[in-house]
Scaffold this motif. Structure first.
Motif, PDB file in Angstrom:
ATOM      1  N   GLY A  12     -15.483  -0.750  -5.595  1.00 15.25           N
ATOM      2  CA  GLY A  12     -14.151  -1.083  -5.690  1.00 15.25           C
ATOM      3  C   GLY A  12     -13.587  -1.601  -4.417  1.00 15.25           C
ATOM      4  O   GLY A  12     -14.541  -1.357  -3.230  1.00 15.25           O
ATOM      5  N   CYS A  13     -12.415  -2.155  -4.241  1.00 10.75           N
ATOM      6  CA  CYS A  13     -12.044  -2.624  -2.885  1.00 10.75           C
ATOM      7  C   CYS A  13     -11.439  -1.352  -2.031  1.00 10.75           C
ATOM      8  O   CYS A  13     -10.895  -0.267  -2.596  1.00 10.75           O
ATOM      9  N   LEU A  14     -11.523  -1.561  -0.974  1.00 12.41           N
ATOM     10  CA  LEU A  14     -10.705  -0.281   0.027  1.00 12.41           C
ATOM     11  C   LEU A  14      -9.296  -0.386  -0.190  1.00 12.41           C
ATOM     12  O   LEU A  14      -8.751   0.710   0.141  1.00 12.41           O
ATOM     13  N   THR A  15      -8.540  -1.404  -0.384  1.00 12.03           N
ATOM     14  CA  THR A  15      -7.345  -1.631  -0.752  1.00 12.03           C
ATOM     15  C   THR A  15      -6.842  -0.896  -1.869  1.00 12.03           C
ATOM     16  O   THR A  15      -5.821   0.186  -1.693  1.00 12.03           O
ATOM     17  N   CYS A  16      -7.523  -0.655  -2.946  1.00  9.99           N
ATOM     18  CA  CYS A  16      -7.208   0.072  -3.964  1.00  9.99           C
ATOM     19  C   CYS A  16      -7.640   1.572  -3.689  1.00  9.99           C
ATOM     20  O   CYS A  16      -6.932   2.512  -4.230  1.00  9.99           O
ATOM     21  N   ARG A  17      -8.662   1.803  -3.037  1.00 12.74           N
ATOM     22  CA  ARG A  17      -9.162   3.229  -2.671  1.00 12.74           C
ATOM     23  C   ARG A  17      -7.708   3.765  -1.721  1.00 12.74           C
ATOM     24  O   ARG A  17      -7.518   4.974  -2.091  1.00 12.74           O
ATOM     25  N   GLU A  18      -7.221   2.988  -1.002  1.00 16.36           N
ATOM     26  CA  GLU A  18      -6.156   3.704  -0.141  1.00 16.36           C
ATOM     27  C   GLU A  18      -5.098   4.016  -0.779  1.00 16.36           C
ATOM     28  O   GLU A  18      -4.127   4.680  -0.645  1.00 16.36           O
ATOM     29  N   ARG A  19      -4.743   2.993  -1.938  1.00 17.77           N
ATOM     30  CA  ARG A  19      -3.598   3.634  -2.716  1.00 17.77           C
ATOM     31  C   ARG A  19      -3.901   4.124  -4.052  1.00 17.77           C
ATOM     32  O   ARG A  19      -2.730   4.429  -4.801  1.00 17.77           O
ATOM     33  N   HIS A  20      -4.925   4.769  -3.994  1.00 15.30           N
ATOM     34  CA  HIS A  20      -5.478   5.816  -5.231  1.00 15.30           C
ATOM     35  C   HIS A  20      -5.107   5.106  -6.581  1.00 15.30           C
ATOM     36  O   HIS A  20      -4.580   5.680  -7.083  1.00 15.30           O
ATOM     37  N   LEU A  21      -5.610   3.891  -6.526  1.00 16.47           N
ATOM     38  CA  LEU A  21      -5.732   3.235  -7.639  1.00 16.47           C
ATOM     39  C   LEU A  21      -7.017   2.841  -8.333  1.00 16.47           C
ATOM     40  O   LEU A  21      -7.980   2.669  -7.533  1.00 16.47           O
ATOM     41  N   LYS A  22      -7.166   2.599  -9.482  1.00 17.06           N
ATOM     42  CA  LYS A  22      -8.455   2.294 -10.133  1.00 17.06           C
ATOM     43  C   LYS A  22      -8.715   0.771  -9.946  1.00 17.06           C
ATOM     44  O   LYS A  22      -7.914   0.100 -10.277  1.00 17.06           O
ATOM     45  N   CYS A  23      -9.835   0.250  -9.357  1.00 16.61           N
ATOM     46  CA  CYS A  23     -10.119  -0.941  -8.984  1.00 16.61           C
ATOM     47  C   CYS A  23     -10.781  -1.787 -10.237  1.00 16.61           C
ATOM     48  O   CYS A  23     -11.824  -0.918 -10.823  1.00 16.61           O
ATOM     49  N   ASP A  24     -10.671  -2.959 -10.455  1.00 15.18           N
ATOM     50  CA  ASP A  24     -11.398  -3.323 -11.782  1.00 15.18           C
ATOM     51  C   ASP A  24     -12.504  -4.276 -11.276  1.00 15.18           C
ATOM     52  O   ASP A  24     -13.336  -4.650 -11.849  1.00 15.18           O
ATOM     53  N   GLU A  25     -12.904  -3.924  -9.821  1.00 11.11           N
ATOM     54  CA  GLU A  25     -14.164  -4.484  -9.513  1.00 11.11           C
ATOM     55  C   GLU A  25     -14.385  -5.964  -9.343  1.00 11.11           C
ATOM     56  O   GLU A  25     -15.418  -6.379  -9.317  1.00 11.11           O
ATOM     57  N   ALA A  26     -13.169  -6.560  -9.436  1.00 15.19           N
ATOM     58  CA  ALA A  26     -13.450  -7.960  -9.640  1.00 15.19           C
ATOM     59  C   ALA A  26     -13.604  -8.610  -8.238  1.00 15.19           C
ATOM     60  O   ALA A  26     -13.108  -8.264  -7.334  1.00 15.19           O
ATOM     61  N   LEU A  27     -14.492  -9.665  -8.201  1.00 19.98           N
ATOM     62  CA  LEU A  27     -15.053 -10.045  -6.893  1.00 19.98           C
ATOM     63  C   LEU A  27     -13.957 -11.450  -6.479  1.00 19.98           C
ATOM     64  O   LEU A  27     -13.509 -12.212  -7.373  1.00 19.98           O
ATOM     65  N   GLY A  28     -14.098 -11.487  -5.152  1.00 19.92           N
ATOM     66  CA  GLY A  28     -13.096 -12.467  -4.547  1.00 19.92           C
ATOM     67  C   GLY A  28     -11.786 -11.461  -4.227  1.00 19.92           C
ATOM     68  O   GLY A  28     -11.620 -11.269  -3.291  1.00 19.92           O
ATOM     69  N   ARG A  29     -11.045 -11.211  -5.422  1.00 20.99           N
ATOM     70  CA  ARG A  29      -9.674 -10.425  -5.257  1.00 20.99           C
ATOM     71  C   ARG A  29      -9.375  -9.753  -6.569  1.00 20.99           C
ATOM     72  O   ARG A  29      -9.535 -10.459  -7.796  1.00 20.99           O
ATOM     73  N   CYS A  30      -9.510  -8.379  -6.520  1.00 23.02           N
ATOM     74  CA  CYS A  30      -9.065  -7.980  -7.689  1.00 23.02           C
ATOM     75  C   CYS A  30      -7.889  -7.814  -8.291  1.00 23.02           C
ATOM     76  O   CYS A  30      -7.006  -8.545  -7.890  1.00 23.02           O
ATOM     77  N   LEU A  31      -7.661  -7.219  -9.543  1.00 21.29           N
ATOM     78  CA  LEU A  31      -6.396  -7.543 -10.225  1.00 21.29           C
ATOM     79  C   LEU A  31      -5.108  -6.971  -9.510  1.00 21.29           C
ATOM     80  O   LEU A  31      -4.124  -7.423  -9.506  1.00 21.29           O
ATOM     81  N   ASN A  32      -5.399  -5.748  -9.059  1.00 20.21           N
ATOM     82  CA  ASN A  32      -4.438  -5.058  -8.440  1.00 20.21           C
ATOM     83  C   ASN A  32      -3.761  -5.758  -7.168  1.00 20.21           C
ATOM     84  O   ASN A  32      -2.503  -5.854  -6.977  1.00 20.21           O
ATOM     85  N   CYS A  33      -4.632  -6.180  -6.472  1.00 18.84           N
ATOM     86  CA  CYS A  33      -4.509  -6.958  -5.152  1.00 18.84           C
ATOM     87  C   CYS A  33      -3.801  -8.197  -5.294  1.00 18.84           C
ATOM     88  O   CYS A  33      -2.943  -8.755  -4.883  1.00 18.84           O
ATOM     89  N   ARG A  34      -3.993  -8.743  -6.656  1.00 17.96           N
ATOM     90  CA  ARG A  34      -3.271  -9.969  -6.937  1.00 17.96           C
ATOM     91  C   ARG A  34      -1.914  -9.728  -7.718  1.00 17.96           C
ATOM     92  O   ARG A  34      -1.156 -10.603  -7.208  1.00 17.96           O
ATOM     93  N   LYS A  35      -1.872  -8.832  -8.408  1.00 23.86           N
ATOM     94  CA  LYS A  35      -0.414  -8.374  -8.805  1.00 23.86           C
ATOM     95  C   LYS A  35       0.569  -7.954  -7.784  1.00 23.86           C
ATOM     96  O   LYS A  35       1.830  -8.354  -7.555  1.00 23.86           O
ATOM     97  N   SER A  36       0.172  -7.185  -6.434  1.00 26.78           N
ATOM     98  CA  SER A  36       0.835  -6.783  -5.599  1.00 26.78           C
ATOM     99  C   SER A  36       0.611  -7.680  -4.461  1.00 26.78           C
ATOM    100  O   SER A  36       1.538  -7.552  -3.279  1.00 26.78           O
ATOM    101  N   ASP A  37      -0.002  -8.932  -4.660  1.00 23.18           N
ATOM    102  CA  ASP A  37      -0.185  -9.842  -3.547  1.00 23.18           C
ATOM    103  C   ASP A  37      -0.524  -9.220  -1.967  1.00 23.18           C
ATOM    104  O   ASP A  37       0.228  -9.396  -1.043  1.00 23.18           O
ATOM    105  N   ARG A  38      -1.698  -8.353  -2.227  1.00 17.37           N
ATOM    106  CA  ARG A  38      -2.237  -7.905  -0.918  1.00 17.37           C
ATOM    107  C   ARG A  38      -3.576  -8.330  -0.755  1.00 17.37           C
ATOM    108  O   ARG A  38      -4.203  -9.164  -1.489  1.00 17.37           O
ATOM    109  N   ILE A  39      -3.993  -8.197   0.415  1.00 18.34           N
ATOM    110  CA  ILE A  39      -5.379  -8.513   0.857  1.00 18.34           C
ATOM    111  C   ILE A  39      -6.510  -7.456   0.441  1.00 18.34           C
ATOM    112  O   ILE A  39      -6.473  -6.311   0.577  1.00 18.34           O
TER     113      ILE A  39
END
Length: 628
Positions: A12-39
């Protein structure tokens, strides 16, 4: 029963790990980062938990023929701190800093433009690279700039004042233009005159053109700087038009001077704005016939030193530094002075040994020949002092040292002319015998202004070397041939150049070359070149021609009775009270007046009685215990 326990994600991405969320491991930009408009940052996070300490390895001798070399980078690390670089001995040509920078530049130029975005994405996780357009120049400035990584905590513009902040410098860096404009027709004319006539020759060594294309946009909100611009413009108008008096120029000059003196008493002043204003007022003094009570020309150098500006300072700092150096260099060239600012402290990169100089800009090569010319000019001033002090031959040890220096400067000239890029060389050349009776000088076509100025100072340096040779009498014929060759080259360059913005540099170089001419036809042609410059530019050449005629031994016409103040050429000498020597040989040495006036720490500095040290300046940068 099916196992309902959630599975851990390992990629998973480091952004989801820092936010303690489960990452869907999508390449390019994961679903959580796209919803919250994060890098969506990727990579491996290291915790360095298991640390083991072992004995340090011993140094293994490098095998014969190995291409890998381990070098000490302590000099480069110390240069990050104020005064750290000066604690080391002089830098050698094969230093690790210069070698590493060369390797970095060559490596960057081998990278395709398509891979530059991925390069930025891998080194910078604090911004989204999708919104930026990258080029080689941007990457060079970002990764390899002299001050790119030195002070990462500073706001844009604070690099011009390392020990404080400058509101004016931040406005320049953030491009916060003034919202107001001039409404007075007289002020508009004066400012337009400065931008079109005075500013260009102040920017003759600056490719960004700060005094013509940058500073006027911000001067509306800075009355002190605006009045300095208006004073120079009004002074220029009074020079080219006899019907325009000096009252308006004097009024603007006095107003800017009073505002600058008031700012000098404020310890919280904007030092960048004060140094820039003092430099513009110093340019006014070079155009003025009267000697001012306060020399802003010397004061500007003192404030530039206070700001710590050198050739390595980015933006306005380097532009002001080289403008000040240009004014002093031309004055010293005219009066056989030694420069008050030691060229070794300019910070010019003099590494010319590499076989691939293409990554070096033309401006760097121009600065190098200015450094060589300044060192030669100082050497000539010292030789003049020795020959005038005692007519007896120099001791053998002293003569040997002088010859060694002379050969060193001559070698630097030859290295420079061989290593310059193709853009600094002539695009066309016609010899004098191909022109016929039209001209005795060769015609050289150079495209860039930096190339013209650099070639002029290159030939000037050779003439100075001839005049300063310790054994001039023994090599008289050889030296005279060398001198005439470079004098003819200067005359041809000035006659061929149509750039009116470097007319002041051309006049000084042409005057030095004209002294070496012995053929009367060549002398007449040079006088015609001076007449052409006087017609096409506002620079006066009458006094120069009269002095040259005296040096050539021409019979002079009976002078008319005129006011002595009218005989002074305001565009030629930096100090109207100094009279040039008429001796065709070594001129009588005089002391550079700026030696005792351009340092704030000296008692004779021009702003005494007004100057109060600013709060942000350290005591000569002497207290640096963290370097010990």
């Amino acid at each position: 029963m099916a196992d309902t326990k959630a599975k851990r994600t390992r990629t998973g991405c480091l952004t989801c790990r820092e936010r303690h969320l489960k990452c869907d491991e999508a390449l390019g930009r994961c679903l959580n980062c796209r919803k919250s408009d994060r890098i969506c940052r990727r990579g491996v996070r290291l915790n360095f938990i298991d640390i083991q300490t072992v004995a340090p390895p011993h140094l293994i001798a490098r095998p014969h023929g190995a291409t890998v070399t381990f070098r000490d980078d302590s000099r480069f690390i110390a240069s990050e701190y104020v005064g750290g670089f000066e604690r080391y001995p002089p830098l050698q040509p094969d230093s690790p800093v210069q070698e590493r920078r060369l390797i970095q530049h060559e490596a960057l130029h081998d990278i395709d433009p398509e891979h530059l975005a991925s390069l930025f994405q891998s080194v910078a996780h604090s911004f989204d690279p999708a919104g930026f357009e990258f080029s080689h120049s941007v990457v060079n400035d970002f990764l390899l700039g002299p001050d790119a990584w030195h002070e990462p905590h500073l706001a844009p513009g604070d690099e011009l004042l390392p020990h404080g902040t400058s509101h004016f410098a931040r406005r320049l860096a953030m491009k916060q233009y003034s919202l107001s404009s001039l409404g007075d027709p007289g002020q508009i004319l004066c400012l337009q005159t400065f931008v079109e006539e005075v500013g260009p020759w102040m920017d003759s060594l600056d490719t960004i053109r700060h005094f013509t294309q940058v500073l006027p946009l911000y001067a509306m909100d800075e009355p002190m700087l605006l009045h300095a611009f208006l004073a120079c413009g009004a002074r220029h108008l009074s020079t080219i038009n006899s019907s325009v008096g000096d009252a308006k120029a004097t009024q603007y000059y006095d107003s800017a001077s009073q505002e600058l003196m008031s700012a000098m008493q404020d310890p919280d002043r904007d030092s960048v704005l004060c140094a820039t204003t003092a430099l513009v007022l110093g340019a006014y003094e070079t155009m003025s016939q009267a000697k001012p009570e306060t020399s802003h020309l010397a004061g500007s150098r003192a404030l530039i030193r206070e700001c710590g500006w050198t050739s390595k300072t980015p933006g306005l700092g380097a532009a002001s530094f080289w403008t000040s150096i240009n004014l002093e260099l031309l004055g010293c060239l005219r009066n056989t002075w030694a420069l008050s600012w030691d060229p070794d402290s300019w910070g010019v990169d003099m590494d010319m040994d590499h076989a691939k100089p293409l990554w070096k800009s033309d401006e760097v090569w121009l600065h190098r020949i200015l450094y060589i010319c300044a060192k030669t000019l100082n050497f000539r001033a010292s030789m003049v002092h020795l020959q005038m002090a005692d007519d007896s031959p120099m001791p053998s040890i002293q003569l040997s040292e002088a010859l060694q220096k002379w050969n060193h400067y001559s070698t630097l000239c030859e290295q420079w002319v061989k290593a310059i890029p193709q853009s600094m060389k002539a695009l066309g050349r016609v010899e004098s015998w191909q022109i016929g009776p039209v001209s005795l000088f060769p015609k050289t076509w150079l495209v860039k202004r930096s190339a013209i100025v650099a070639q002029l100072f290159y030939h000037v340096t050779h003439i100075l070397l001839v005049k300063a040779h310790p054994m001039k009498l023994e090599y008289d014929m050889e030296m005279k041939a060398m001198q005439n060759n470079h004098a003819y080259e200067i005359c041809g360059l000035v006659a061929s150049s149509k750039d009116r913005n470097i007319a002041n540099i051309s006049i000084h170089c042409l005057a030095l070359a004209a002294e070496c001419l012995e053929d009367q036809k060549a002398q007449n042609e040079v006088l015609g070149i001076f007449d052409t410059i006087a017609k096409e530019t506002p620079w006066h050449t009458v006094s120069i021609k009269e002095e040259l005629k005296q040096r050539w031994g021409w019979p002079l016409a009976q002078p008319e009775t005129v006011n002595p103040s009218q005989m002074h050429d305001p565009f030629y000498d930096l100090d109207p009270t100094l009279h040039p020597s008429k001796d065709p040989g070594f001129s009588t040495p005089t002391v550079n007046p700026f030696l005792s006036a351009e340092n704030i720490s000296l008692e004779s500095h021009p702003y005494r009685g007004y100057y109060v040290p600013p709060h942000h300046v350290l005591d000569d940068y002497s207290h640096v215990p963290y370097l010990v």
